[in-house]
Design a protein around this motif. Structure first.
Motif, PDB file in Angstrom:
ATOM      1  N   ASP A   1       0.915  -1.237   0.139  1.00 52.70           N
ATOM      2  CA  ASP A   1      -0.129  -0.155   0.205  1.00 52.70           C
ATOM      3  C   ASP A   1       0.936   1.272  -0.110  1.00 52.70           C
ATOM      4  N   GLY A   2       2.093   1.125   0.461  1.00 56.15           N
ATOM      5  CA  GLY A   2       2.857   2.334   0.587  1.00 56.15           C
ATOM      6  C   GLY A   2       3.788   2.519  -0.534  1.00 56.15           C
ATOM      7  N   LEU A   3       3.735   1.735  -2.002  1.00 53.35           N
ATOM      8  CA  LEU A   3       4.121   1.841  -3.122  1.00 53.35           C
ATOM      9  C   LEU A   3       3.351   2.864  -3.870  1.00 53.35           C
ATOM     10  N   LYS A   4       3.734   3.973  -4.277  1.00 54.42           N
ATOM     11  CA  LYS A   4       3.045   4.883  -4.753  1.00 54.42           C
ATOM     12  C   LYS A   4       2.914   4.687  -6.275  1.00 54.42           C
ATOM     13  N   THR A   5       1.971   4.495  -6.813  1.00 53.10           N
ATOM     14  CA  THR A   5       1.987   4.299  -8.285  1.00 53.10           C
ATOM     15  C   THR A   5       1.494   5.618  -9.071  1.00 53.10           C
ATOM     16  N   ASP A   6       2.118   5.780 -10.191  1.00 55.25           N
ATOM     17  CA  ASP A   6       2.252   6.905 -10.986  1.00 55.25           C
ATOM     18  C   ASP A   6       2.961   8.151 -10.275  1.00 55.25           C
ATOM     19  N   ALA A   7       4.275   7.774  -9.562  1.00 56.36           N
ATOM     20  CA  ALA A   7       4.763   8.706  -8.989  1.00 56.36           C
ATOM     21  C   ALA A   7       5.764   9.595 -10.074  1.00 56.36           C
ATOM     22  N   PRO A   8       5.976  10.847  -9.953  1.00 54.40           N
ATOM     23  CA  PRO A   8       6.981  11.372 -11.166  1.00 54.40           C
ATOM     24  C   PRO A   8       8.368  10.609 -11.182  1.00 54.40           C
ATOM     25  N   VAL A   9       8.813  11.074 -11.943  1.00 54.45           N
ATOM     26  CA  VAL A   9      10.151  10.367 -12.266  1.00 54.45           C
ATOM     27  C   VAL A   9      11.129  10.950 -11.335  1.00 54.45           C
ATOM     28  N   GLU A  10      11.075  12.133 -10.858  1.00 49.95           N
ATOM     29  CA  GLU A  10      12.112  12.664  -9.932  1.00 49.95           C
ATOM     30  C   GLU A  10      11.991  11.934  -8.649  1.00 49.95           C
ATOM     31  N   GLU A  11      10.934  11.468  -8.139  1.00 48.50           N
ATOM     32  CA  GLU A  11      10.709  10.762  -6.912  1.00 48.50           C
ATOM     33  C   GLU A  11      11.282   9.545  -6.595  1.00 48.50           C
TER      34      GLU A  11
END
Length: 473
Positions: free
Chosen positions: A302-312
């Motif tokens: 659940d802590g894996l962010k989907t669609d995170a920006p490339v810089e994150e």
């Protein structure tokens, strides 16, 4: 980076083509740069250049070849930002992941630059001395995959060049950019013809596989393609190395620190959204700790962010191409159709690109597609086991044998279990982390031969035996 141009490299010259294509960025589905497609004439020219270069490159002192390979490592260090940015565009990886890929490529170059294959005395008595010597094969063709396009190509380059071979790389048609740019940059260091790159699809791969001027072919990719390559290469009896797919099982014993292990196993499943040959693809958890394990595993997912920006900073990302996206989508739909309990995820995609939510399937049957097939994406089945013999049998019940992992505090027990697994590499109390020093090979349909480590150098050598009589003549 919009103004970048990409070329094939033949005999250290940039080579373009009237036939070009633009690929799509996995994060956005927007077009990337144009890239040329190699022709039959390009293949013939590259092979001829490699054959000519091999005559002198094989005679180049080992120390000089090692120095050249170290120079390639410095080249990567100097161009890290450029190549990392290209990798992010073509694969969808975050900057963190792309930086890691460039760093891993540097590690392979430095490791292999420190290697040599000295003569070895295989046997000696009062009348006979047997000496084993190692010689380069000649022209090597490397057909590379799309999931880690730069590091998996450079791992082949490093071993091939140090041992005195010349190499022609064909990158994946899904991710040609970083490899083409690296070889273009490398032409400022290496002699003409020693390292070349040709972009194209299966037609270019087939030409290299069948070409009589190529002495060895090294392929990393799917088992289906590997079988076709093996059949095609048989006509000229080429040396082949095939590193193919895996359906790696992970065994969690009942004596572990459940919270820590659940977190580590989740990372082994979803690193690069599961798009790694040795990623954990099946998890077997002892019944006594299964409920607690699932709680912590799902919390990590659940802590894996989907669609995170490339810089994150993130180890999760989109599926790298439409073909693989459809494969993962079909597996999710099969689970839903058959009524398997999907605990999280299950959506086919979010955002503008090829994103699939991390998906966990609760205890599906052993004969389900999600257990039997290599998903190569962010969907993972987690099953219950009771006895050691039972779980070893279930993990081995696959046509593949590339990697696996076991977690447990009892070292005697987990090493005993590891030696019972029909797989090339077993990670004990760690998620799969391939390193240049560790030999990689495949059991069953996971491959023929192997690469990496000191043993991997032998895959690029012809072994010669000198039997020296000590009697006077």
């Amino acid at each position: 980076m919009d103004d970048l141009a990409f070329f094939n490299t033949i005999n250290n010259d940039r080579s373009s083509s009237e036939n070009q294509e633009s690929l799509l960025a996995p994060r956005s589905n927007k077009p990337l740069w144009k890239v040329p497609l190699a022709t039959t004439a390009d293949v013939d020219a590259a092979v001829a250049a490699s054959q000519e270069a091999f005559r002198s490159w094989r005679q180049t002192p080992l120390e000089e070849r090692q120095s050249q390979v170290r120079g390639l490592a410095r080249l990567l260090e100097e161009n890290k930002a450029l190549l990392s940015g290209i990798i992010s565009q073509e694969t969808g990886k975050s900057t963190l992941m792309s930086d890691m890929e460039v760093d891993g490529s540097i590690d392979f170059l430095k490791f292999n630059a420190a290697q040599s294959l000295d003569d070895e005395i295989a046997f000696e008595d009062e009348s006979l001395k047997i000496v084993t010597t190692y010689h380069p094969l000649g022209v090597v063709a490397a057909i590379c995959p799309w999931n880690f396009p730069l590091v998996l190509a450079i791992a082949k380059v490093a071993a091939s060049l140090v041992t005195g071979n010349c190499m022609i790389i064909k990158p994946s048609p899904f991710t040609p950019y970083s490899t083409l740019k690296f070889v273009e940059l490398a032409s400022a260091i290496l002699p003409p013809g020693v390292l070349q790159a040709l972009n194209g699809g299966g037609d270019v791969g087939a030409m290299l596989t069948q070409h009589p001027g190529v002495q060895k072919l090294s392929f990393t990719g799917s088992a289906a393609t590997g079988k076709r390559i093996m059949a095609s290469a048989a006509g000229s009896l080429k040396r082949i190395t095939l590193e193919l797919g895996g359906n790696d099982g992970c065994i969690v014993c009942d004596d572990v620190d459940v919270e820590r292990v659940a977190r580590e196993v989740a990372m082994g499943c979803f690193f690069h959204a599961g798009q790694m040959c040795v990623a954990t693809k099946r998890v077997y958890v002892h019944r006594s700790v299964y409920p607690e394990f699932m709680t912590h595993f799902l919390r990590t997912v659940d802590g894996l962010k989907t669609d995170a920006p490339v810089e994150e900073p993130s180890v999760f990302g989109p599926i790298s191409n439409k073909m693989q996206f459809e494969i993962v989508k079909a597996l999710i739909e099969d689970c839903e159709k058959n009524g398997y309990e999907v605990l999280t995820g299950g959506t086919n995609g979010v955002g503008n690109g090829l994103w699939v939510s991390p998906t966990v399937v609760n205890n599906p049957p052993d004969d389900s597609r999600i257990v039997k097939e290599e998903q190569f994406g962010p969907i993972i089945p987690i099953m219950i086991w009771d006895t050691e013999n039972e779980v070893v049998r279930r993990v081995n019940d696959t046509d593949c044998g590339l990697g696996g992992s076991i977690w447990g505090k009892d070292q005697e027990r987990i090493q005993r279990m590891a030696r019972s697994l029909e797989t090339s590499t077993v990670w004990l109390n760690t998620s799969p982390r391939p390193v240049p020093m560790g030999h990689m090979a495949g059991w069953k349909e996971s491959g023929i031969g192997g690469e990496w480590g000191r043993q991997g150098l032998l895959a690029y050598c012809q072994v010669q035996t000198l039997q020296i009589s000590k009697s006077q003549v």
